[in-house]
Write a protein that holds these residues in place. Structure first.
Motif, PDB file in Angstrom:
ATOM      1  N   PRO A   1      -0.484  27.121  50.597  1.00 41.57           N
ATOM      2  CA  PRO A   1       0.044  26.404  49.431  1.00 41.57           C
ATOM      3  C   PRO A   1      -0.421  24.955  49.406  1.00 41.57           C
ATOM      4  O   PRO A   1      -0.606  24.329  50.449  1.00 41.57           O
ATOM      5  CB  PRO A   1       1.570  26.496  49.619  1.00 41.57           C
ATOM      6  CG  PRO A   1       1.763  26.773  51.075  1.00 41.57           C
ATOM      7  CD  PRO A   1       0.583  27.585  51.502  1.00 41.57           C
ATOM      8  N   GLU A   2      -0.613  24.436  48.203  1.00 40.70           N
ATOM      9  CA  GLU A   2      -1.099  23.062  48.070  1.00 40.70           C
ATOM     10  C   GLU A   2      -0.060  22.056  48.532  1.00 40.70           C
ATOM     11  O   GLU A   2      -0.399  20.959  48.968  1.00 40.70           O
ATOM     12  CB  GLU A   2      -1.493  22.802  46.614  1.00 40.70           C
ATOM     13  CG  GLU A   2      -2.704  23.617  46.168  1.00 40.70           C
ATOM     14  CD  GLU A   2      -3.097  23.309  44.743  1.00 40.70           C
ATOM     15  OE1 GLU A   2      -2.349  22.563  44.075  1.00 40.70           O
ATOM     16  OE2 GLU A   2      -4.141  23.804  44.292  1.00 40.70           O
ATOM     17  N   SER A   3       1.209  22.407  48.414  1.00 41.45           N
ATOM     18  CA  SER A   3       2.263  21.510  48.887  1.00 41.45           C
ATOM     19  C   SER A   3       3.438  22.332  49.393  1.00 41.45           C
ATOM     20  O   SER A   3       3.839  23.300  48.758  1.00 41.45           O
ATOM     21  CB  SER A   3       2.720  20.569  47.763  1.00 41.45           C
ATOM     22  OG  SER A   3       3.270  21.300  46.697  1.00 41.45           O
ATOM     23  N   CYS A   4       3.950  21.961  50.548  1.00 43.60           N
ATOM     24  CA  CYS A   4       5.131  22.608  51.106  1.00 43.60           C
ATOM     25  C   CYS A   4       5.634  21.767  52.267  1.00 43.60           C
ATOM     26  O   CYS A   4       4.945  20.856  52.742  1.00 43.60           O
ATOM     27  CB  CYS A   4       4.829  24.040  51.568  1.00 43.60           C
ATOM     28  SG  CYS A   4       3.741  24.138  53.013  1.00 43.60           S
ATOM     29  N   THR A   5       6.845  22.058  52.705  1.00 48.25           N
ATOM     30  CA  THR A   5       7.422  21.380  53.861  1.00 48.25           C
ATOM     31  C   THR A   5       7.634  22.400  54.967  1.00 48.25           C
ATOM     32  O   THR A   5       8.190  23.473  54.725  1.00 48.25           O
ATOM     33  CB  THR A   5       8.764  20.717  53.497  1.00 48.25           C
ATOM     34  OG1 THR A   5       8.554  19.773  52.442  1.00 48.25           O
ATOM     35  CG2 THR A   5       9.352  19.994  54.699  1.00 48.25           C
TER      36      THR A   5
ATOM     37  N   ASP B   1      -4.668  17.672  66.566  1.00 49.41           N
ATOM     38  CA  ASP B   1      -6.054  17.986  66.229  1.00 49.41           C
ATOM     39  C   ASP B   1      -6.159  19.125  65.218  1.00 49.41           C
ATOM     40  O   ASP B   1      -7.236  19.408  64.714  1.00 49.41           O
ATOM     41  CB  ASP B   1      -6.837  18.373  67.495  1.00 49.41           C
ATOM     42  CG  ASP B   1      -6.969  17.196  68.459  1.00 49.41           C
ATOM     43  OD1 ASP B   1      -6.977  16.046  67.964  1.00 49.41           O
ATOM     44  OD2 ASP B   1      -7.044  17.428  69.671  1.00 49.41           O
ATOM     45  N   GLU B   2      -5.036  19.776  64.950  1.00 48.90           N
ATOM     46  CA  GLU B   2      -5.073  20.920  64.049  1.00 48.90           C
ATOM     47  C   GLU B   2      -5.243  20.464  62.600  1.00 48.90           C
ATOM     48  O   GLU B   2      -4.604  19.511  62.150  1.00 48.90           O
ATOM     49  CB  GLU B   2      -3.780  21.730  64.184  1.00 48.90           C
ATOM     50  CG  GLU B   2      -3.798  23.005  63.373  1.00 48.90           C
ATOM     51  CD  GLU B   2      -2.619  23.901  63.709  1.00 48.90           C
ATOM     52  OE1 GLU B   2      -2.516  24.968  63.105  1.00 48.90           O
ATOM     53  OE2 GLU B   2      -1.825  23.521  64.584  1.00 48.90           O
ATOM     54  N   LYS B   3      -6.122  21.158  61.882  1.00 45.59           N
ATOM     55  CA  LYS B   3      -6.372  20.815  60.486  1.00 45.59           C
ATOM     56  C   LYS B   3      -5.255  21.381  59.610  1.00 45.59           C
ATOM     57  O   LYS B   3      -5.023  22.578  59.588  1.00 45.59           O
ATOM     58  CB  LYS B   3      -7.723  21.375  60.032  1.00 45.59           C
ATOM     59  CG  LYS B   3      -8.913  20.755  60.711  1.00 45.59           C
ATOM     60  CD  LYS B   3     -10.214  21.231  60.093  1.00 45.59           C
ATOM     61  CE  LYS B   3     -10.407  22.708  60.274  1.00 45.59           C
ATOM     62  NZ  LYS B   3     -11.706  23.177  59.730  1.00 45.59           N
ATOM     63  N   ILE B   4      -4.568  20.493  58.909  1.00 48.23           N
ATOM     64  CA  ILE B   4      -3.485  20.895  58.023  1.00 48.23           C
ATOM     65  C   ILE B   4      -3.762  20.304  56.649  1.00 48.23           C
ATOM     66  O   ILE B   4      -4.210  19.168  56.530  1.00 48.23           O
ATOM     67  CB  ILE B   4      -2.120  20.396  58.547  1.00 48.23           C
ATOM     68  CG1 ILE B   4      -1.868  20.936  59.964  1.00 48.23           C
ATOM     69  CG2 ILE B   4      -0.994  20.828  57.620  1.00 48.23           C
ATOM     70  CD1 ILE B   4      -0.607  20.401  60.592  1.00 48.23           C
ATOM     71  N   SER B   5      -3.505  21.089  55.608  1.00 47.65           N
ATOM     72  CA  SER B   5      -3.732  20.614  54.247  1.00 47.65           C
ATOM     73  C   SER B   5      -2.942  19.336  53.996  1.00 47.65           C
ATOM     74  O   SER B   5      -1.835  19.153  54.516  1.00 47.65           O
ATOM     75  CB  SER B   5      -3.321  21.689  53.238  1.00 47.65           C
ATOM     76  OG  SER B   5      -4.059  22.873  53.446  1.00 47.65           O
ATOM     77  N   ALA B   6      -3.506  18.483  53.161  1.00 44.27           N
ATOM     78  CA  ALA B   6      -2.882  17.184  52.890  1.00 44.27           C
ATOM     79  C   ALA B   6      -1.492  17.331  52.287  1.00 44.27           C
ATOM     80  O   ALA B   6      -0.621  16.490  52.501  1.00 44.27           O
ATOM     81  CB  ALA B   6      -3.780  16.374  51.958  1.00 44.27           C
ATOM     82  N   GLY B   7      -1.270  18.402  51.538  1.00 38.30           N
ATOM     83  CA  GLY B   7       0.019  18.580  50.874  1.00 38.30           C
ATOM     84  C   GLY B   7       1.096  19.183  51.746  1.00 38.30           C
ATOM     85  O   GLY B   7       2.227  19.375  51.289  1.00 38.30           O
ATOM     86  N   VAL B   8       0.773  19.503  52.998  1.00 35.40           N
ATOM     87  CA  VAL B   8       1.757  20.104  53.901  1.00 35.40           C
ATOM     88  C   VAL B   8       2.489  19.003  54.657  1.00 35.40           C
ATOM     89  O   VAL B   8       1.886  18.233  55.401  1.00 35.40           O
ATOM     90  CB  VAL B   8       1.085  21.073  54.895  1.00 35.40           C
ATOM     91  CG1 VAL B   8       2.119  21.636  55.867  1.00 35.40           C
ATOM     92  CG2 VAL B   8       0.391  22.201  54.148  1.00 35.40           C
ATOM     93  N   ASP B   9       3.787  18.926  54.447  1.00 41.70           N
ATOM     94  CA  ASP B   9       4.617  17.905  55.089  1.00 41.70           C
ATOM     95  C   ASP B   9       5.262  18.509  56.332  1.00 41.70           C
ATOM     96  O   ASP B   9       6.086  19.417  56.242  1.00 41.70           O
ATOM     97  CB  ASP B   9       5.686  17.430  54.100  1.00 41.70           C
ATOM     98  CG  ASP B   9       6.506  16.275  54.650  1.00 41.70           C
ATOM     99  OD1 ASP B   9       6.058  15.652  55.628  1.00 41.70           O
ATOM    100  OD2 ASP B   9       7.591  16.009  54.104  1.00 41.70           O
ATOM    101  N   MET B  10       4.865  18.030  57.511  1.00 41.01           N
ATOM    102  CA  MET B  10       5.396  18.540  58.772  1.00 41.01           C
ATOM    103  C   MET B  10       6.599  17.711  59.212  1.00 41.01           C
ATOM    104  O   MET B  10       6.525  16.488  59.282  1.00 41.01           O
ATOM    105  CB  MET B  10       4.324  18.490  59.858  1.00 41.01           C
ATOM    106  CG  MET B  10       3.223  19.516  59.702  1.00 41.01           C
ATOM    107  SD  MET B  10       3.830  21.212  59.859  1.00 41.01           S
ATOM    108  CE  MET B  10       4.688  21.142  61.425  1.00 41.01           C
ATOM    109  N   ILE B  11       7.704  18.386  59.496  1.00 37.76           N
ATOM    110  CA  ILE B  11       8.907  17.716  59.991  1.00 37.76           C
ATOM    111  C   ILE B  11       9.290  18.343  61.327  1.00 37.76           C
ATOM    112  O   ILE B  11       9.565  19.543  61.410  1.00 37.76           O
ATOM    113  CB  ILE B  11      10.067  17.834  58.988  1.00 37.76           C
ATOM    114  CG1 ILE B  11       9.698  17.144  57.669  1.00 37.76           C
ATOM    115  CG2 ILE B  11      11.344  17.235  59.573  1.00 37.76           C
ATOM    116  CD1 ILE B  11      10.775  17.220  56.614  1.00 37.76           C
TER     117      ILE B  11
END
Length: 275
Positions: free
Chosen positions: A109-113, A123-133
Motif C-alpha cells: 500500500p502507498e500509505s499505511c501504519t 537497512d530494510e527498504k520500506i515505502s515512503a508512505g509506510v509509517d513504522m511505530i
C-alpha cells in the motif's frame, strides 16, 4: 520453505522476473487498462525478462514504472555479480523479512501504519508512505484491542447493524454466506429495508473475506429483492468493497437461483483451516 528456480524481485508496482519471459497484469485493473499496459511494458522487456504488474501500477506514469524496472534490473545485476564472487555454498540474498512479506501480501500500500514490537532493520527498504511505530509490548493485539476481532473469525455468525447478521459456513466445495434479518423489523417496506440490510451485508462480506482469508468459490444468499436496480446496487457495493482487496475477487452476479456468486484467489490458509 519452498525451493524454486523462478526468481522474483519485488518493487512497489512491479515484480521483476529475470528469467521467466512473460507479462502478467493484475485482474483488478479493467480490461482496457490491462491491455494498454501489456503492450507498453512488453516493449520495455529484454529476453528472457518477465514482469508482474501490481494493481496500483495503473495509476502511475510510464516514467515511474520504467524507473522501478531499471532499479530492479540493477538489483538483479548486483546479485549476479555477488554470486559470481562467492564460494558455494553461500547466501546471495536473504529472504524477505516478515514486514516486507506482509506489505507484499497487501500489494505494498502507498500509505499505511505498521505497529511492531520488534525493532525493524534500518537497512530494510520500506515505502515512503509506510509509517513504522515501535511499541515494546508483549501483546500488540491486546494493546490495540484486536483479540476480540481475531477470536470472532472462529464464529460463523457476524452481527450487522440493527440486529441483522450474516452466517458464514465453510464446506469442501465452497463458502456459503447467508444474510439474515434477525431481530431487525421488516414490514410493509420490505424492499427498502431488505436493500439496507443487503448493503450492510455486502460491506461486511468484503471485510470478512480478507479477515478470514476466504478463498475459492463463494455463494451469498442475500435477502430477496424484487427491483432489478436494487439488486444492481448490491452488486455495485460488493464490487466497491472488494476493489481494494489484495487478492483477486471476481463477482459473477446473481445466479438463476438468486445467489450471488464470486471467487477470491487463495493467498494463505483460511482462518477456518487453522482452528
Amino acid at each position: 520453505m519452498q525451493l524454486t528456480e523462478k526468481i522474483q524481485l519485488s518493487g512497489d508496482h512491479l515484480v521483476y522476473l529475470p528469467n521467466s519471459n512473460y507479462v502478467a497484469i493484475s485482474h483488478q485493473l479493467d480490461h482496457e487498462e490491462r491491455e494498454c499496459l501489456r503492450k507498453e511494458i512488453a516493449g520495455w522487456l529484454r529476453t528472457p525478462e518477465g514482469i508482474i504488474v501490481r494493481s496500483k501500477a495503473g495509476r502511475k506514469s510510464a516514467a515511474v514504472l520504467i524507473r522501478e524496472l531499471n532499479q530492479l534490473r540493477s538489483e538483479w545485476r548486483s546479485l549476479l555479480k555477488r554470486s559470481a564472487a562467492m564460494k558455494a555454498p553461500g547466501r546471495v540474498c536473504r529472504r524477505l523479512s516478515l514486514l516486507s512479506s506482509i506489505l507484499n501480501e497487501n500489494h505494498r500500500p502507498e500509505s499505511c501504519t505498521v505497529f511492531s514490537n520488534i525493532p525493524v532493520d534500518n537497512d530494510e527498504k520500506i515505502s515512503a508512505g509506510v509509517d513504522m511505530i515501535y511499541e515494546p509490548a508483549d501483546n500488540l493485539f491486546a494493546v490495540h484491542d484486536l483479540e476480540k476481532i481475531w477470536r470472532s473469525v472462529e464464529q460463523p455468525g457476524v452481527p450487522l447493524p440493527k440486529g441483522a447478521s450474516i452466517a458464514i459456513e465453510h464446506t469442501a466445495a465452497l463458502t456459503a454466506i447467508d444474510v439474515n434479518t434477525g431481530s431487525r423489523v421488516v414490514g410493509d417496506h420490505w424492499e427498502e429495508q431488505a436493500l439496507s440490510i443487503n448493503l450492510d451485508a455486502a460491506r461486511e462480506i468484503g471485510r470478512q473475506l480478507r479477515l478470514r482469508g476466504i478463498g475459492g468459490m463463494v455463494a451469498v444468499d442475500f435477502l430477496r429483492l424484487h427491483k432489478h436496480e436494487n439488486r444492481d446496487r448490491v452488486i455495485d457495493e460488493l464490487e466497491r468493497v472488494t476493489a481494494q482487496d489484495p487478492a483477486t475477487v471476481k463477482i459473477f452476479g446473481y445466479s438463476e437461483m438468486g445467489l450471488v456468486e464470486l471467487t477470491r484467489k487463495r493467498t494463505r490458509r483460511e482462518a477456518a483451516d487453522r482452528n
